[in-house]
Enzyme design. Structure first.
Site, PDB file in Angstrom:
ATOM      1  N   LYS A 192      68.113  22.904  82.506  1.00  0.00           N
ATOM      2  CA  LYS A 192      67.257  22.206  82.021  1.00  0.00           C
ATOM      3  C   LYS A 192      67.284  20.830  82.966  1.00  0.00           C
ATOM      4  O   LYS A 192      66.236  20.104  83.123  1.00  0.00           O
ATOM      5  CB  LYS A 192      67.049  22.079  80.897  1.00  0.00           C
ATOM      6  CG  LYS A 192      68.149  21.804  80.004  1.00  0.00           C
ATOM      7  CD  LYS A 192      68.265  20.220  80.150  1.00  0.00           C
ATOM      8  CE  LYS A 192      69.911  19.763  79.393  1.00  0.00           C
ATOM      9  NZ  LYS A 192      70.005  18.325  79.366  1.00  0.00           N
ATOM     10  N   THR A 249      64.428  16.988  77.410  1.00  0.00           N
ATOM     11  CA  THR A 249      64.949  16.422  78.608  1.00  0.00           C
ATOM     12  C   THR A 249      63.525  16.075  79.358  1.00  0.00           C
ATOM     13  O   THR A 249      63.723  15.088  80.224  1.00  0.00           O
ATOM     14  CB  THR A 249      66.239  16.827  79.192  1.00  0.00           C
ATOM     15  OG1 THR A 249      65.679  18.217  79.654  1.00  0.00           O
ATOM     16  CG2 THR A 249      67.395  16.892  78.432  1.00  0.00           C
TER      17      THR A 249
END
Length: 347
Positions: A192, A249
């Site tokens: 990610k 994120t």
């Protein structure tokens, strides 16, 4: 024989400090080890970590030390919160002090370049006789320490280790969910970071919510596509350690990787962006490794490949974005029984 109420946390960063403080607040005797002796002494004297969590008081049951043997000996759990570049070297240091039944848990979200090795695989190699696990999820330390409602995932093949971790960290504001797909959970945490850089760039270019939504869902497709080929369960990516961490994120400037992407999208060089952040942004190194791995396995990952071209081949962001939008349009949802068994070739 271990002390079931003794926990060690290795690393002086924000997340290591946050989980050490949570475990101490839950009544455990906790030692947080820092490599830098002066920093350890300063944090212990001030009863806070002014370098990463300034102004936040630490629990009296938490001791910060530079003495690795003191921190590790008889601990039931050891959390390794060390950046991936230094992870293996620290794990080698702790081996002589571990009790035979000590559980060791990685919280690092990175990949070692040699053989595309995840951090729990480093633990397997260096500590083959110990139960190991991974702690990962959408967990910004600055929100954890002020008791924002948060969920995380403990992934391990060892149910006893899962239970012990849940007992050590769970609270009214911190939920710890279980998963046996350690590899998938860990891949989610590592991959990610790439897409957080992509989304930071997109935000700097002034893109709207439509674009961000497309990037998030296509990022998830890329992550799960590679994970399946590597042997993980793609369904793991629908949980906290996959989609949850990806959303966090990719949408917040608290993310170091997002901030790197935003800086590059604003016209700064990669070196300037990294210098401005002042902390490790794992996604910068991860994108190199993932591009090479995807190519070797013939896995189509256009976002990761495009990011590599921008960061390391000096390709203009706009040019790469336009190229991505002109790719073949294929199936929307991975693993949904599409007409062909071939991998998707669309963004």
């Amino acid at each position: 024989m271990t002390n079931p109420n003794k926990i060690a946390v290795l690393g002086g960063g924000s997340f290591g400090t946050a989980i050490a403080n949570m475990a101490a607040t839950n009544g455990n005797t906790v030692y947080q080890w820092m490599r830098n002796e002066e920093r350890a002494k300063q944090c212990q004297a001030l009863r806070e970590n002014p370098f990463y969590l300034p102004g936040f008081p630490l629990h009296e049951m938490l001791t910060i030390t530079h003495d690795l043997q003191t921190a590790i000996t008889d601990a039931a759990l050891v959390f390794v919160s060390i950046p991936s570049q230094s992870f293996r070297s620290v794990v080698k240091l702790i081996q002589p002090y571990l009790s035979k039944d000590t559980g060791v848990i990685s919280t690092a979200k990175g990949i070692e370049p040699e053989n595309f090795t995840l951090m729990s695989q480093v633990l397997e190699q260096e500590l083959p006789d110990h139960p190991i696990g991974v702690l990962s999820g959408p967990n910004f330390a600055k929100e954890i320490v002020v008791n924002q409602q948060t969920g995380t995932v403990i992934a391990s093949e060892y149910d006893a280790l899962i239970t012990l971790t849940q007992k050590a960290l769970s609270s009214g504001t911190f939920r710890v969910y279980a998963n046996h797909d350690r590899y998938g959970v860990e891949l989610g945490g590592a991959l990610k970071n790439i897409y957080a850089i992509v989304c930071g760039m997109a935000a700097a270019l002034g893109t709207g919510h439509n674009t961000q939504a497309m990037l998030l869902t296509r990022s998830l497709a890329e992550m799960s596509r590679l994970a399946q080929v590597l042997g993980a369960n793609p369904m793991t990516f629908l949980g906290l350690a996959g989609m949850g961490d990806l959303i966090l994120t990719c949408t917040s400037d608290l993310s170091r990787n997002y901030r790197v992407g935003y800086a590059v999208g604003s016209g700064k060089s990669l070196n300037e962006a990294i210098t401005d952040i002042g902390q490790v942004a794992e996604g910068v190194n991860t994108v190199k490794l993932v591009k090479e791995k995807a190519e070797s396995l013939n896995v189509y990952m256009p976002l990761a490949t495009g990011l590599y071209a921008i960061l390391f081949e000096s390709r203009p962001v706009i040019e790469v974005a336009q190229q991505l939008m002109q790719g073949e349009q294929n199936y929307d949802v991975e693993f949904s029984g599409k007409l062909s068994n071939e991998p998707s070739t669309s963004l």
